[in-house]
Design a protein around this motif. Sequence first.
Motif, PDB file in Angstrom:
ATOM      1  N   VAL A 141       0.759  -6.111   8.571  1.00 38.50           N
ATOM      2  CA  VAL A 141       0.499  -7.528   8.277  1.00 38.50           C
ATOM      3  C   VAL A 141       1.798  -8.222   7.881  1.00 38.50           C
ATOM      4  O   VAL A 141       2.104  -9.326   8.353  1.00 38.50           O
ATOM      5  CB  VAL A 141      -0.564  -7.682   7.167  1.00 38.50           C
ATOM      6  CG1 VAL A 141      -0.671  -9.126   6.711  1.00 38.50           C
ATOM      7  CG2 VAL A 141      -1.916  -7.183   7.647  1.00 38.50           C
ATOM      8  N   ALA A 142       2.583  -7.583   7.013  1.00 42.92           N
ATOM      9  CA  ALA A 142       3.845  -8.176   6.556  1.00 42.92           C
ATOM     10  C   ALA A 142       4.799  -8.428   7.719  1.00 42.92           C
ATOM     11  O   ALA A 142       5.418  -9.493   7.806  1.00 42.92           O
ATOM     12  CB  ALA A 142       4.506  -7.264   5.521  1.00 42.92           C
ATOM     13  N   ASP A 143       4.914  -7.459   8.622  1.00 36.55           N
ATOM     14  CA  ASP A 143       5.855  -7.557   9.736  1.00 36.55           C
ATOM     15  C   ASP A 143       5.364  -8.455  10.866  1.00 36.55           C
ATOM     16  O   ASP A 143       6.120  -9.291  11.379  1.00 36.55           O
ATOM     17  CB  ASP A 143       6.127  -6.167  10.325  1.00 36.55           C
ATOM     18  CG  ASP A 143       6.941  -5.286   9.421  1.00 36.55           C
ATOM     19  OD1 ASP A 143       7.626  -5.811   8.515  1.00 36.55           O
ATOM     20  OD2 ASP A 143       6.896  -4.054   9.618  1.00 36.55           O
ATOM     21  N   ASN A 144       4.124  -8.283  11.269  1.00 40.08           N
ATOM     22  CA  ASN A 144       3.641  -8.902  12.496  1.00 40.08           C
ATOM     23  C   ASN A 144       2.817 -10.166  12.321  1.00 40.08           C
ATOM     24  O   ASN A 144       2.598 -10.886  13.291  1.00 40.08           O
ATOM     25  CB  ASN A 144       2.847  -7.871  13.297  1.00 40.08           C
ATOM     26  CG  ASN A 144       3.709  -6.695  13.684  1.00 40.08           C
ATOM     27  OD1 ASN A 144       4.818  -6.865  14.178  1.00 40.08           O
ATOM     28  ND2 ASN A 144       3.231  -5.493  13.419  1.00 40.08           N
TER      29      ASN A 144
ATOM     30  N   LYS B  71      10.480 -10.833   5.322  1.00 40.73           N
ATOM     31  CA  LYS B  71      11.778 -10.158   5.445  1.00 40.73           C
ATOM     32  C   LYS B  71      11.923  -9.030   4.431  1.00 40.73           C
ATOM     33  O   LYS B  71      12.779  -8.168   4.578  1.00 40.73           O
ATOM     34  CB  LYS B  71      12.919 -11.166   5.226  1.00 40.73           C
ATOM     35  CG  LYS B  71      12.886 -12.335   6.167  1.00 40.73           C
ATOM     36  CD  LYS B  71      13.147 -11.892   7.578  1.00 40.73           C
ATOM     37  CE  LYS B  71      13.164 -13.090   8.513  1.00 40.73           C
ATOM     38  NZ  LYS B  71      12.743 -12.768   9.837  1.00 40.73           N
ATOM     39  N   ARG B  72      11.102  -9.050   3.393  1.00 42.23           N
ATOM     40  CA  ARG B  72      11.213  -8.061   2.323  1.00 42.23           C
ATOM     41  C   ARG B  72       9.831  -7.799   1.733  1.00 42.23           C
ATOM     42  O   ARG B  72       9.033  -8.714   1.586  1.00 42.23           O
ATOM     43  CB  ARG B  72      12.148  -8.609   1.244  1.00 42.23           C
ATOM     44  CG  ARG B  72      12.282  -7.764   0.026  1.00 42.23           C
ATOM     45  CD  ARG B  72      13.177  -8.474  -0.988  1.00 42.23           C
ATOM     46  NE  ARG B  72      13.158  -7.748  -2.224  1.00 42.23           N
ATOM     47  CZ  ARG B  72      14.238  -7.459  -2.915  1.00 42.23           C
ATOM     48  NH1 ARG B  72      15.424  -7.842  -2.495  1.00 42.23           N
ATOM     49  NH2 ARG B  72      14.150  -6.804  -4.047  1.00 42.23           N
ATOM     50  N   VAL B  73       9.560  -6.535   1.420  1.00 46.30           N
ATOM     51  CA  VAL B  73       8.350  -6.189   0.682  1.00 46.30           C
ATOM     52  C   VAL B  73       8.765  -5.375  -0.535  1.00 46.30           C
ATOM     53  O   VAL B  73       9.743  -4.621  -0.503  1.00 46.30           O
ATOM     54  CB  VAL B  73       7.314  -5.406   1.522  1.00 46.30           C
ATOM     55  CG1 VAL B  73       6.739  -6.278   2.605  1.00 46.30           C
ATOM     56  CG2 VAL B  73       7.912  -4.155   2.108  1.00 46.30           C
ATOM     57  N   GLU B  74       8.023  -5.542  -1.588  1.00 43.76           N
ATOM     58  CA  GLU B  74       8.283  -4.834  -2.842  1.00 43.76           C
ATOM     59  C   GLU B  74       7.041  -4.040  -3.221  1.00 43.76           C
ATOM     60  O   GLU B  74       5.924  -4.526  -3.065  1.00 43.76           O
ATOM     61  CB  GLU B  74       8.641  -5.821  -3.945  1.00 43.76           C
ATOM     62  CG  GLU B  74       9.881  -6.620  -3.639  1.00 43.76           C
ATOM     63  CD  GLU B  74      10.184  -7.716  -4.636  1.00 43.76           C
ATOM     64  OE1 GLU B  74       9.316  -8.015  -5.490  1.00 43.76           O
ATOM     65  OE2 GLU B  74      11.278  -8.292  -4.561  1.00 43.76           O
ATOM     66  N   LEU B  75       7.249  -2.830  -3.695  1.00 44.75           N
ATOM     67  CA  LEU B  75       6.163  -1.960  -4.120  1.00 44.75           C
ATOM     68  C   LEU B  75       6.502  -1.384  -5.486  1.00 44.75           C
ATOM     69  O   LEU B  75       7.580  -0.838  -5.673  1.00 44.75           O
ATOM     70  CB  LEU B  75       5.974  -0.808  -3.115  1.00 44.75           C
ATOM     71  CG  LEU B  75       5.002   0.309  -3.502  1.00 44.75           C
ATOM     72  CD1 LEU B  75       3.574  -0.211  -3.529  1.00 44.75           C
ATOM     73  CD2 LEU B  75       5.127   1.466  -2.535  1.00 44.75           C
TER      74      LEU B  75
END
Length: 92
Positions: free
Chosen positions: A75-78, A83-87
């Motif tokens: 979902v984040a990419d497509n 541009k950035r995800v945080e976990l």
Amino acid sequence: MPFERVEQVERRIAKSGQETTWIVAELEGKVVGHGNLVVQSSPRRSHVGEINIGLDDAFVGKGIGSAILSALLDVADNWRALKRVELTVYAD
């Protein structure tokens, strides 16, 4: 919060806006995990998403957490073009 009641979680999901994507993992009619992707609302951080995942202890190591993470990253990419995800991980 640990040990949240189902009603509390349902209210939180119902209140979430379009910036949040939720996913639930179900196995044989039982919810065994969940996760969400929250896009930051600040214009300076609108390219950033935060991923949160929770998993029933009895189902750790069975690939369910990885499947939730993969779906949220898709979902984040497509879909969200982040541009950035945080976990953040809590071991308990």
